[in-house]
Design a protein around this motif. Structure first.
Motif, PDB file in Angstrom:
ATOM      1  N   ASP A  76      35.603  50.631  35.004  1.00  0.00           N
ATOM      2  CA  ASP A  76      34.312  50.285  35.609  1.00  0.00           C
ATOM      3  C   ASP A  76      33.909  48.846  35.282  1.00  0.00           C
ATOM      4  O   ASP A  76      33.306  48.154  36.102  1.00  0.00           O
ATOM      5  CB  ASP A  76      33.224  51.267  35.187  1.00  0.00           C
ATOM      6  CG  ASP A  76      33.079  51.401  33.672  1.00  0.00           C
ATOM      7  OD1 ASP A  76      34.040  51.071  32.941  1.00  0.00           O
ATOM      8  OD2 ASP A  76      32.015  51.853  33.218  1.00  0.00           O
ATOM      9  N   ASN A  77      34.284  48.364  34.109  1.00  0.00           N
ATOM     10  CA  ASN A  77      33.960  46.992  33.732  1.00  0.00           C
ATOM     11  C   ASN A  77      34.836  45.979  34.460  1.00  0.00           C
ATOM     12  O   ASN A  77      34.373  44.891  34.811  1.00  0.00           O
ATOM     13  CB  ASN A  77      34.066  46.813  32.220  1.00  0.00           C
ATOM     14  CG  ASN A  77      33.047  47.663  31.497  1.00  0.00           C
ATOM     15  OD1 ASN A  77      31.868  47.622  31.805  1.00  0.00           O
ATOM     16  ND2 ASN A  77      33.507  48.464  30.560  1.00  0.00           N
ATOM     17  N   VAL A  78      36.091  46.344  34.718  1.00  0.00           N
ATOM     18  CA  VAL A  78      36.971  45.465  35.494  1.00  0.00           C
ATOM     19  C   VAL A  78      36.444  45.347  36.920  1.00  0.00           C
ATOM     20  O   VAL A  78      36.375  44.255  37.486  1.00  0.00           O
ATOM     21  CB  VAL A  78      38.428  45.973  35.498  1.00  0.00           C
ATOM     22  CG1 VAL A  78      39.292  45.150  36.449  1.00  0.00           C
ATOM     23  CG2 VAL A  78      39.022  45.923  34.100  1.00  0.00           C
ATOM     24  N   LEU A  79      36.028  46.481  37.492  1.00  0.00           N
ATOM     25  CA  LEU A  79      35.470  46.450  38.847  1.00  0.00           C
ATOM     26  C   LEU A  79      34.230  45.561  38.932  1.00  0.00           C
ATOM     27  O   LEU A  79      34.055  44.816  39.889  1.00  0.00           O
ATOM     28  CB  LEU A  79      35.120  47.860  39.319  1.00  0.00           C
ATOM     29  CG  LEU A  79      36.300  48.761  39.669  1.00  0.00           C
ATOM     30  CD1 LEU A  79      35.826  50.186  39.944  1.00  0.00           C
ATOM     31  CD2 LEU A  79      37.066  48.210  40.859  1.00  0.00           C
ATOM     32  N   ALA A  80      33.378  45.628  37.933  1.00  0.00           N
ATOM     33  CA  ALA A  80      32.134  44.862  37.956  1.00  0.00           C
ATOM     34  C   ALA A  80      32.325  43.387  37.627  1.00  0.00           C
ATOM     35  O   ALA A  80      31.656  42.531  38.197  1.00  0.00           O
ATOM     36  CB  ALA A  80      31.140  45.470  36.976  1.00  0.00           C
ATOM     37  N   SER A  81      33.250  43.076  36.717  1.00  0.00           N
ATOM     38  CA  SER A  81      33.396  41.697  36.230  1.00  0.00           C
ATOM     39  C   SER A  81      34.652  40.988  36.713  1.00  0.00           C
ATOM     40  O   SER A  81      34.793  39.791  36.497  1.00  0.00           O
ATOM     41  CB  SER A  81      33.384  41.684  34.700  1.00  0.00           C
ATOM     42  OG  SER A  81      32.143  42.146  34.234  1.00  0.00           O
ATOM     43  N   GLY A  82      35.550  41.743  37.321  1.00  0.00           N
ATOM     44  CA  GLY A  82      36.767  41.137  37.841  1.00  0.00           C
ATOM     45  C   GLY A  82      37.902  41.099  36.830  1.00  0.00           C
ATOM     46  O   GLY A  82      37.736  41.435  35.663  1.00  0.00           O
ATOM     47  N   GLU A  83      39.039  40.682  37.319  1.00  0.00           N
ATOM     48  CA  GLU A  83      40.224  40.540  36.470  1.00  0.00           C
ATOM     49  C   GLU A  83      39.990  39.382  35.489  1.00  0.00           C
ATOM     50  O   GLU A  83      39.190  38.488  35.749  1.00  0.00           O
ATOM     51  CB  GLU A  83      41.461  40.282  37.328  1.00  0.00           C
ATOM     52  CG  GLU A  83      41.856  41.460  38.210  1.00  0.00           C
ATOM     53  CD  GLU A  83      42.315  42.668  37.409  1.00  0.00           C
ATOM     54  OE1 GLU A  83      42.939  42.494  36.344  1.00  0.00           O
ATOM     55  OE2 GLU A  83      42.032  43.801  37.860  1.00  0.00           O
ATOM     56  N   PRO A  84      40.730  39.376  34.376  1.00  0.00           N
ATOM     57  CA  PRO A  84      40.525  38.306  33.391  1.00  0.00           C
ATOM     58  C   PRO A  84      40.887  36.931  33.942  1.00  0.00           C
ATOM     59  O   PRO A  84      41.932  36.756  34.566  1.00  0.00           O
ATOM     60  CB  PRO A  84      41.448  38.695  32.237  1.00  0.00           C
ATOM     61  CG  PRO A  84      42.414  39.676  32.783  1.00  0.00           C
ATOM     62  CD  PRO A  84      41.762  40.326  33.964  1.00  0.00           C
ATOM     63  N   SER A  85      39.983  35.969  33.705  1.00  0.00           N
ATOM     64  CA  SER A  85      40.227  34.591  34.136  1.00  0.00           C
ATOM     65  C   SER A  85      39.512  33.604  33.211  1.00  0.00           C
ATOM     66  O   SER A  85      38.953  32.624  33.662  1.00  0.00           O
ATOM     67  CB  SER A  85      39.781  34.395  35.591  1.00  0.00           C
ATOM     68  OG  SER A  85      38.390  34.638  35.706  1.00  0.00           O
TER      69      SER A  85
END
Length: 159
Positions: A76-85
């Motif tokens: 859920d956090n990846v969906l909200a904040s995106g992939e690591p960059s």
């Protein structure tokens, strides 16, 4: 001026220091929270620093956990904040520490920190906070650690 500010300025002057109007730069901060060590207090200090300095923070969707007790950072956090960059100045909430992923989400050259506590005092505090109502006494708690008979107790929703 505020009397407390004047007192603080006087104390700083005694040591040859000066209060700054604007805070100086700090490195990105990666905080590995450990339960029952005072980590919530340090977390609150980091949040105040973040607000004062207008820094970005990887904030969990459930307001507490970055995937914990599962893998960091949680779907859920990846969906909200995106992939690591390398997009965040701070990661400071509950998470299973994963240095590679932390570095991938953090801006360059992060400062990694945690807080520790004397182990026996920490275990007693953990027992009193998480297990006393469900296990009753210290001996039962120690047996459960040795046998693993009560794994459901370790997924406390407040952890």
């Amino acid at each position: 001026p505020d009397r407390h500010v004047e007192d603080a300025e006087l104390e700083f002057e005694m040591f040859g220091l000066k209060l700054q109007e604007e805070p100086g730069p700090i490195p990105p901060i990666a905080f590995a929270k450990i339960h029952k060590t005072g980590s919530n207090t340090l977390n609150n200090i980091f949040h105040r620093m973040r607000e004062r300095r207008n820094l970005s923070c990887f904030l969990p969707q459930d307001r507490a956990h970055l995937g914990y007790p599962g893998a960091f950072p949680g779907d859920d956090n990846v969906l909200a904040s995106g992939e690591p960059s390398h997009q965040f100045d701070m990661i400071i909430n509950h998470a299973m520490f994963n240095e590679v992923l932390y570095r991938a989400y953090m801006k360059p050259a992060p400062f990694f920190t945690t807080i520790l506590r004397e182990p026996v005092a920490m275990q007693i505090s953990s027992f009193n906070y998480f297990f006393r109502k469900s296990l009753g006494d210290w001996e039962t708690y120690l047996r459960s650690l040795e046998t693993g008979e009560t794994p459901h107790l370790y997924k406390n929703h407040q952890a």
